[in-house]
Structure formats: C-alpha cells, structure tokens
Design a protein around this motif. Sequence first.
Motif, mmCIF file in Angstrom:
data_model
loop_
_atom_site.group_PDB
_atom_site.id
_atom_site.type_symbol
_atom_site.label_atom_id
_atom_site.label_comp_id
_atom_site.label_asym_id
_atom_site.label_seq_id
_atom_site.Cartn_x
_atom_site.Cartn_y
_atom_site.Cartn_z
ATOM 1 N N UNK A 63 41.262 40.171 35.574
ATOM 2 C CA UNK A 63 41.346 38.866 34.915
ATOM 3 C C UNK A 63 40.298 37.884 35.433
ATOM 4 N N UNK A 64 40.063 37.941 36.734
ATOM 5 C CA UNK A 64 39.067 37.036 37.326
ATOM 6 C C UNK A 64 37.701 37.192 36.695
ATOM 7 N N UNK A 65 37.369 38.422 36.389
ATOM 8 C CA UNK A 65 36.046 38.664 35.825
ATOM 9 C C UNK A 65 35.964 38.084 34.416
ATOM 10 N N UNK A 78 32.404 32.921 24.598
ATOM 11 C CA UNK A 78 33.687 32.251 24.774
ATOM 12 C C UNK A 78 34.688 32.573 23.685
ATOM 13 N N UNK A 79 34.218 32.577 22.464
ATOM 14 C CA UNK A 79 35.131 32.805 21.354
ATOM 15 C C UNK A 79 35.850 34.154 21.491
ATOM 16 N N UNK A 80 35.117 35.134 21.993
ATOM 17 C CA UNK A 80 35.715 36.458 22.166
ATOM 18 C C UNK A 80 36.595 36.502 23.410
ATOM 19 N N UNK A 81 36.202 35.737 24.418
ATOM 20 C CA UNK A 81 36.898 35.834 25.703
ATOM 21 C C UNK A 81 38.171 34.978 25.776
ATOM 22 N N UNK A 82 38.157 33.836 25.099
ATOM 23 C CA UNK A 82 39.320 32.948 25.218
ATOM 24 C C UNK A 82 40.647 33.637 24.853
ATOM 25 N N UNK A 134 29.466 32.583 30.298
ATOM 26 C CA UNK A 134 28.826 33.117 29.091
ATOM 27 C C UNK A 134 29.291 32.316 27.887
ATOM 28 N N UNK A 135 28.608 31.242 27.655
ATOM 29 C CA UNK A 135 29.028 30.331 26.607
ATOM 30 C C UNK A 135 29.147 31.033 25.252
ATOM 31 N N UNK A 136 28.182 31.907 24.975
ATOM 32 C CA UNK A 136 28.170 32.567 23.662
ATOM 33 C C UNK A 136 29.320 33.534 23.448
ATOM 34 N N UNK A 185 26.802 39.854 33.699
ATOM 35 C CA UNK A 185 27.230 39.946 35.094
ATOM 36 C C UNK A 185 28.747 40.065 35.273
ATOM 37 N N UNK A 186 29.500 39.331 34.467
ATOM 38 C CA UNK A 186 30.947 39.349 34.686
ATOM 39 C C UNK A 186 31.560 40.720 34.378
ATOM 40 N N UNK A 187 30.800 41.567 33.669
ATOM 41 C CA UNK A 187 31.317 42.908 33.370
ATOM 42 C C UNK A 187 30.853 43.937 34.403
#
Length: 613
Positions: A370-372, A384-388, A380-382, A307-309
């Motif tokens: 950035x908000x998205x 997070x590593x990519x998004x942080x 999207x917990x899974x 959804x965030x994309x």
Amino acid sequence: MSTAAEQQFEFKTEIKELLHLIVHTLYTHKEIFLRELLSNASDALSKVQFEALTNDNLYDKDQPLEIKVTLDEENKTLTVEDTGIGMSRDELIKHIGTIAHSGTKRFIKELKENQEKAANPELIGQFGVGFYSVFMVADKVTIDTKSFDAETPAIKWESDGLGSYTILESERRKRGTAITLHLKEEENEFVQKFRVESLIKQYSNFLPFPVLIGEDTINTPEALWRKSKSEIKEEEYKEFYKTATNAWDEPMFWEHFTADAPVQFTSVLYVPKSAPYEYYNQDLEHGLKLYVKRVFIQDDCKELVPKFMRFLKGVVESEDLPLNVSRETIQSNAVIQKINKIITKKFLDALTKMAEKEEEKYLEFWKQFGRYIKEGVHGEFNLREKLLPLLRFHSTKQTENPVVTLKSYAEHKVTDQKAIYYAVGESLDQLRRSPHLEFFTRNDIEVLLVTEPMDDLILNSLEPFEELKFINVESGDLELPEELKKEIEEPEVPETMTQLKDKVREVLQDKITNVRFSKALTDSPCRFYNEQGGMSHNVRRMMFAGPSAMAAAPLKRDLELNPEHQFVKALSGRLETESINDQIKLLYHMASLLEGSVDDAQELASLVLPLLR
Ligand SMILES: Nc1ncnc2c1ncn2[C@@H]1O[C@H](COP(=O)(O)OP(=O)(O)OP(=O)(O)O)[C@@H](O)[C@H]1O
C-alpha cells in the motif's frame, strides 16, 4: 611461506565478520551456496554474451555458453565451472575479498541481534551473502579464472574462509571461471548426483544457460516468458520466480503479458509475498531484468517502471530494442519509455480488477505494498486517476480491515458534507481514542484513520475528490455543513471563562499561539488544534524543524478548551489561587497526553508529584 608468484591477502574486516557469522550462525539452508554459484556463473555468461556483440577479439570465442557441475565423491569436491566473462587479478581481489554487498552491514546486524533469524532463508535471500555462502559447506575453496580478454593472464584464488586468501598463478587456458569447493567432513550430500540434481531443478531450473552434470543437462534453459500462458503451469511460474529473482518465498501473484503495438515486448512481472525490508531505502534495487532478442542486457532495470513500482520483480524482453542499448542510452530510449507506459497501465488495470473482484487478495497486496501505491499517488500526477481508486483506509466506521475507498467514503457522507475528514496518529488504537474524533462520532461523520506521516502529506496535497476537500480533523476550520457549524462556534462564556482564556495565554505563551473555546469536545477537557489548517503538527514538525531542531525550539500549538468540562470549569473558579499556573500547565500536558504523546516528561512529573502527596 608464499613464493614470489604467490601472495597472501587479508579479507576486509566486514567480510571477515560476515564469514565468521556464516560459518557459526547459518546452519539452515546451507544448500543456498549452489544457487549463488550458479547464479554468478549465469551472470558471467550473460556478460560475455553481451560482450560478444561488440568485441571481435573475444578470447575463446567458440566456447559453448554453459555451466558444468562436477562432483568428485572420492576427493569430496564440488566444482562449478562456467565459460563466462572470467576475472582479472584485480577484479578477483576487488570482487572477492574487498567489496561487500551493500546490505552486508545490515545483514550482520540483523544476524547478531536475532540469531533465530539466521534460520530464515528469506532474510538471506533479501540481503544475499553471495559467494561467501560457500564457506557454510566447504573448508577450502579455489577459484580458477581466465578473463575474456586474451592479454589478461589466468589467475587462481584460494582460501579457507578464516581470515585470508592467497592469489596464485594459474595454468588455466579455457575462458571462464571454475570454483571448487573442498567440502567439510559432514557435507557428503553435495557430492551425491541425485541431491545436487534436485537442488538445481528446485532453485536454478530456469537459468538461461544449460547446467550440466557430466553430459546431462539438468535444467530447462528456456525463456519461460516466451511460451504462451496456457502452456505454463502454475508451478513453473513459481519456479521461474525463484530462479529469475533469487527469491526464497513464493510470489504473491504474477502478471504475464505481451504487447505487439506500439512496441513489441513480453513480460512476466511478479509481486513478492512480502514487501522488502527497507522501504525507506530509495536505492533498493529494482527487480526487473531486461532482455533484448533473448540476450540478457541488464539487471534491475529502473527505467521499465515508475519508481513507486520498484517492488515488481521479473523479466521484460523486447524485440524492438537494439542489442547495443546501454545503461546510459536506456534512460532516453523511446521504446523503453513506451514499454514503461504499457506495463504501468496493464499492471494497474490488473490491480484495479483484483480490487473489484477479489477483495481479500487485494487487501493482502495492500497490506504489503500500500505504501508504494501511496507514494505513486503523491509522485505520479498523471497516474492519480488510476491510483486513487486503489487506496484503502481504516476509518471510524470500520473496525478491522482497511476497506474504505474514497468512493465508499463519499457515498456515506452526511447531508451537505463538504470534506473528507482524516485523522493522523501513531496507531489505530490511539487514534480511535483521540479527542479529535468526539465531534465526528457524535454527528455520525466518518473519519479516515491513517498512521503514517506520509499519509498526511499525500492527503493534504490531493485535489478534492468528487468535490470533497481533504481536511485533517485537527484543522482550525473544518468547513462543516451549515447545520453543524453552529455546534462548534465559539460559545458565549461567563466572564470567569474569558479570564481563564487570558490566563492560559499568559502562562503558556511559549508553547501556545491561539486559545479558543469550542463545543466540539464531549468527554475531553481540551485538545490541540491547528489554526492554520493543512498538515498536522507532527508532519510540520518533521518537515520544518527536523528532530534535533525540534528539541531546541518546539513549534507552537493552538489549544481548544471545552467550557462544559469539569476540569475547565473548576480552573475558571480557581484563577486567584496560588497553584493556578501549575494547573494550567497541566492542562497543556493533558492535551499532549490525549494525543498519545508526552511533551516534556520531567515538567509533567514535577507537576503531578505534589498532587500525590
Ligand atoms: N563465476 C564468476 N565469474 C565472473 N565473476 C564472478 C563469478 N562469481 C563471482 N564473480 C564476481 O564476484 C562478485 C561478487 O559475487 P557475489 O556472489 O558475492 O555477489 P553478487 O553476485 O555481486 O551479488 P548477488 O549474489 O546478490 O547477486 C560478482 O559481482 C562478480 O563480479
């Protein structure tokens, strides 16, 4: 007078209002009507193509799927005719005349409020005036349509766009819809072949069906995404963006990728130049179109990306999906889920690379979307590593651009620092002057500055980053390095100060829970802090009280006093004076003001007035 077969209807009020505005306000970019008509025709063709997969009794089955544009200079008419799905009488009345676009109300409001915006084609693009745009150039329009269903009779629609329309019988035998515009006196250009041809090329070049004028096919009806990247010119990608997504602006950038295993698909994903108008409208359409084996299946296919994309626009085509996949089955389709995973990974990898190699370009993306990304971090917990690593922050050590990453923050920590500190406020300007920062600035500890309530929520919910916890600077316990803890421990204070503290508690009992002394503050007399830690006051207020409940029963605050400050010292010497209660109330207001807000403006005014006499 209407005859028995002829019937007159009024447009729905909202549509009447829209029509009025279209005719009287939108003077620029009148040519959009052609793109709207061609795009509707193309949708109608996609629908019939899809219908043909399962329906053996399709009316007029052998018609080629195409769009014909006919120009009649003598009679000043322009006709767009398709061999698409057609409409029944009920559909015609419903779609053209009754149902307004979801964005129509907003669009009308925006146009009324700011007429200059009418000149902004991006606004029109975002809301879409659709079919009704024909009345910018025509003073009479007819729709002649025959449905794909053999039993459904053909039907005609006619209107001058002023307030009503007429439904008549039709002689039409051919499947599909012909829309004829009787052009206004001054709109000669739209019967000129070269002009119309160039408009088709400009805005509708990549429609998936041929658009003909006479015998000539004007557009390039090929699936751009199927060509190899090296064969596609930058201009073509940009044109395709406009045709495929009905956009007016240019894309910020795009990613074209293909996968063969574990599933086959090809996609061209565009990031628009700017974020959609309405971020908080969660129903906003997703912008990805799904094709299966060259057949258009669905617009705004939500299942293709998380959804965030949803800001991504473009096309995805797969050979591995069955043609009869429907809206209902897409949700649980394993191939779609795999495509979703791969697209997400590839897109985030592309962003990561951009963030590393092209900082400026990435910042441009961040400013818009950035908000998205933050929404993704939260939801999207899974991922997070990519998004942080994609998060960017303003900070006390950065004056202009949000260039601080969690990693760079961690690299700049002071000895024994155990947390990533952040401050939440309404604007950067206000935050930079916040009393909360005095201690951190004094000790050279970087503080991230965030300005959206959602930032606080997100940061609060994050696991420690490289063992650094996320702590809001308002928090009662800042978990400071040992060295610095002493600095803000509750100091020894003279007896009068202790009495002042008791008095503050008593006078402000409705508004305050805890009162403490601290040397965290340098220049300010006081600040609100948050004994419990966790989310900031503002966010708690929004989440737990709601704006209206808040007015009735404000959440209580905790107040910290600076025993070294002149005003606080003076107060402790005035405990016996008549005005002490009012002065303590002023102290409370001072804490609010320093935070950048006014709590009970009337009370504040009544307290200040006597001082001005
Ligand atoms: N050529 C056509 N053939 C069949 N149906 C059509 C045709 N043109 C319009 N319609 C019907 O009328 C509806 C309204 O059209 P309109 O252009 O106003 O909005 P839209 O196409 O739904 O939205 P948008 O323009 O944002 O894509 C369409 O959704 C479609 O159902």
